[in-house]
Motif scaffolding. Sequence first.
Motif, mmCIF file in Angstrom:
data_model
loop_
_atom_site.group_PDB
_atom_site.id
_atom_site.type_symbol
_atom_site.label_atom_id
_atom_site.label_comp_id
_atom_site.label_asym_id
_atom_site.label_seq_id
_atom_site.Cartn_x
_atom_site.Cartn_y
_atom_site.Cartn_z
ATOM 1 N N PHE A 1 0.772 -1.228 0.040
ATOM 2 C CA PHE A 1 -0.112 -0.106 0.123
ATOM 3 C C PHE A 1 0.866 1.241 0.043
ATOM 4 N N LEU B 1 -5.868 0.779 2.521
ATOM 5 C CA LEU B 1 -6.412 2.024 2.006
ATOM 6 C C LEU B 1 -7.620 2.178 2.871
ATOM 7 N N ALA C 1 -7.879 -4.459 -7.463
ATOM 8 C CA ALA C 1 -9.355 -4.743 -6.881
ATOM 9 C C ALA C 1 -10.088 -5.790 -7.844
ATOM 10 N N ASP D 1 2.730 1.697 -3.119
ATOM 11 C CA ASP D 1 1.972 2.291 -4.380
ATOM 12 C C ASP D 1 1.726 3.903 -4.064
ATOM 13 N N TYR E 1 -1.963 5.303 -11.224
ATOM 14 C CA TYR E 1 -2.227 4.736 -9.908
ATOM 15 C C TYR E 1 -3.706 4.200 -9.700
ATOM 16 N N ARG E 2 -4.657 4.975 -10.286
ATOM 17 C CA ARG E 2 -5.965 4.448 -10.241
ATOM 18 C C ARG E 2 -6.140 3.227 -11.208
ATOM 19 N N VAL F 1 -3.612 -4.278 0.345
ATOM 20 C CA VAL F 1 -3.653 -2.798 -0.358
ATOM 21 C C VAL F 1 -4.876 -2.104 -0.062
ATOM 22 N N LEU F 2 -5.930 -3.023 -0.292
ATOM 23 C CA LEU F 2 -7.218 -2.476 -0.134
ATOM 24 C C LEU F 2 -7.599 -2.405 1.350
ATOM 25 N N ASP G 1 -1.813 -7.905 -2.486
ATOM 26 C CA ASP G 1 -2.859 -7.078 -3.075
ATOM 27 C C ASP G 1 -3.915 -6.844 -2.369
ATOM 28 N N ILE H 1 -11.858 1.972 -1.326
ATOM 29 C CA ILE H 1 -12.124 2.776 -2.679
ATOM 30 C C ILE H 1 -13.292 3.467 -2.587
ATOM 31 N N ASP I 1 -4.048 1.044 -11.741
ATOM 32 C CA ASP I 1 -3.413 -0.122 -10.858
ATOM 33 C C ASP I 1 -4.262 -0.618 -9.948
ATOM 34 N N LEU I 2 -4.703 0.270 -9.203
ATOM 35 C CA LEU I 2 -5.741 -0.169 -8.220
ATOM 36 C C LEU I 2 -6.987 -0.693 -8.547
#
Length: 637
Positions: free
Chosen positions: A357, A431, A382, A360, A374-375, A427-428, A424, A504, A377-378
């Motif tokens: 996270f 966030l 997701a 990124d 960036y978005r 990362v969510l 991954d 998100i 890749d996110l």
Amino acid sequence: MKMDLMKRTPFTLLFLSFLTLSANAQKASKKSAALPAKPAPTVTLAVDATEAPRKIFHAKETIPASAGTLTVYYPKWLPGEHGPTGPIQDLAGLKFTANGQTLAWRRDLEDGWTFHVEVPAGVTSVEASLDFISPAGGEAMYTAGASATDKLTILAWNTVLLYPAGWTSDELQFEASLKLPEGWKFGTPLPIASQSGYEIKFQPVSLTTLVDSPVSAGEYMRIVALAPNPPEELDIVADSSNALDVPIEIFNPYRELVNQAQKLFGAQHFRDYHFLYTLSDHVAHFGLEHHESNDSRLGERYLVDPDLRMLGAGLLTHEYVHSWNGKYRRPAGLATPDYQKPMHDDLLWVYEGLTSFLGDVLSGRSGLRTPEEYRNDLARMAAGLDHRPGRTWRNLQDTADGVPDMQGAPRQWESWRRGLDYYDEDVLNWLWVDTIIRQQTQGAKSIDDFCHAFHGAPNSAPQVKTYTFDDIVNTLNQVTPYDWRGFWTERLTNHGPGAPLTGIENSGWKLVYDEKKSPLIDNWEEERKYIDARFSIGLNVEWSGEIVDTIEGMPAAKAGIGPGMKIIAVNGKKMTKYTFHDALHASKTSRAPLELLVENTDYYTTYKLDYHDGEKYPHLVRDESKPDVLSDIIKAK
């Protein structure tokens, strides 16, 4: 059978000596756990890498010893690799001598990385010699992977040494030297004592520091200074001079990366830092963290090609963050005293997940990625996690717990097997944590405050400060009170449905699908030569037609298609990336089923998929009913 001692050959005597390494020798490694009263020895290590283009490295060691059984280890559990991955299969030419006499040795029956050597009376040191055979291609990971070409090499010290039992890696001292091919340059965080020609002698350091300080070397190298205090630099080695031929302004985002990391954490814990960046199509591609460097490897053109630079934008940022999160702050179960004790990977959702996270985020704050990149890749991340049926049987915590035995699993059936999702998916989750902190404090605090408290001041040389689950919860509560224990318990043990998209959504964006492929996904398909149809019919297929994965519950899997099969034709026409995309696109206006002629172990079947929704690719779109928090998260500070 009796044998006259006078008639025994030297080989026979050596063999009989070898046989005496019986039960007592096999138990020696267990007894060595009790630390001796005598001080730890200093081992000298000389590595000859002049035959690196042949992919063979020669090492000689002098190990202090006394009469009896000397137990030595080849490093097995390596920091950052999260498993017993020491490449013992590539150790060759092993020999021990003392006072000109060859010594008998035997491998431990319970641990193949352990060796017992019979040392005769009057001996004060043992000479060990060994070769490390660097793999030529193949699928091996990390330091077990391909690490040498005709023009370059990356030396991981753990591959070329043995160390004596009885002391921790912090206690053991090593005096190391390295001889390189003529004309080669090098980069390393290891402090240098002297250099004569192409032979470098390093200052004495602990075994911990040695293993944590790889050397990158090659004929073509470019060194780019990033910051003066403490010194930080890019040491880029490549298979050609053309791979390094980029304008100096290309490196401005890396200078800003150093600046933004300092602002994120508020302190650093290294004396200097080297981004060891290898550009080659013939070495294993990965990133491996070290306290004062990182070993990051990508294809030869990843610096000169803008599309490839986009794909690699998150690698160096990730490994750089590890200097704070993973090396300085480390889960207690990963802070082992040497390289033989098994590591516990249960907190990889912090070690790797938080690093992913933050890495990124720094790619956005530094300018290595644009906000849109960036978005994209996110969104890709997701969407992939939202099409992960394996979560129905395997929770996120188990993806960390199972790493030592499962991280080398093949790509086939990845969505059902569920692989290293703690990267991954967290990362969510992190966030989501950041948005909660911002909501609870009305925007006064963010994840940056957690990083300052957890990873920050004071500045220091490399050291390890361990933590537990409770430490994470307590620090988050210091930033803002919340049921963080309940939050993380639920995140780690739930089975969905679907990926955790709340972060998100809290940040003012939504995950949607349409027929427009983002440049990121387009570049990934070109680089890896595959078609990403996971979000339409549930297929990940190579341009050749080889099916890598199918998503359970989606049209392809429901029709009976599975990984390992091969698509021969699409709607009666030979399979290519173009015919596949065209047929998928046409499905939206056609009532006819999508027909795939598939070969499966020499048998051919036509599968008809009743699918009419065209191509689908993920994107993030603004939710105008909420403030745009995501843009603030990746905004330069």
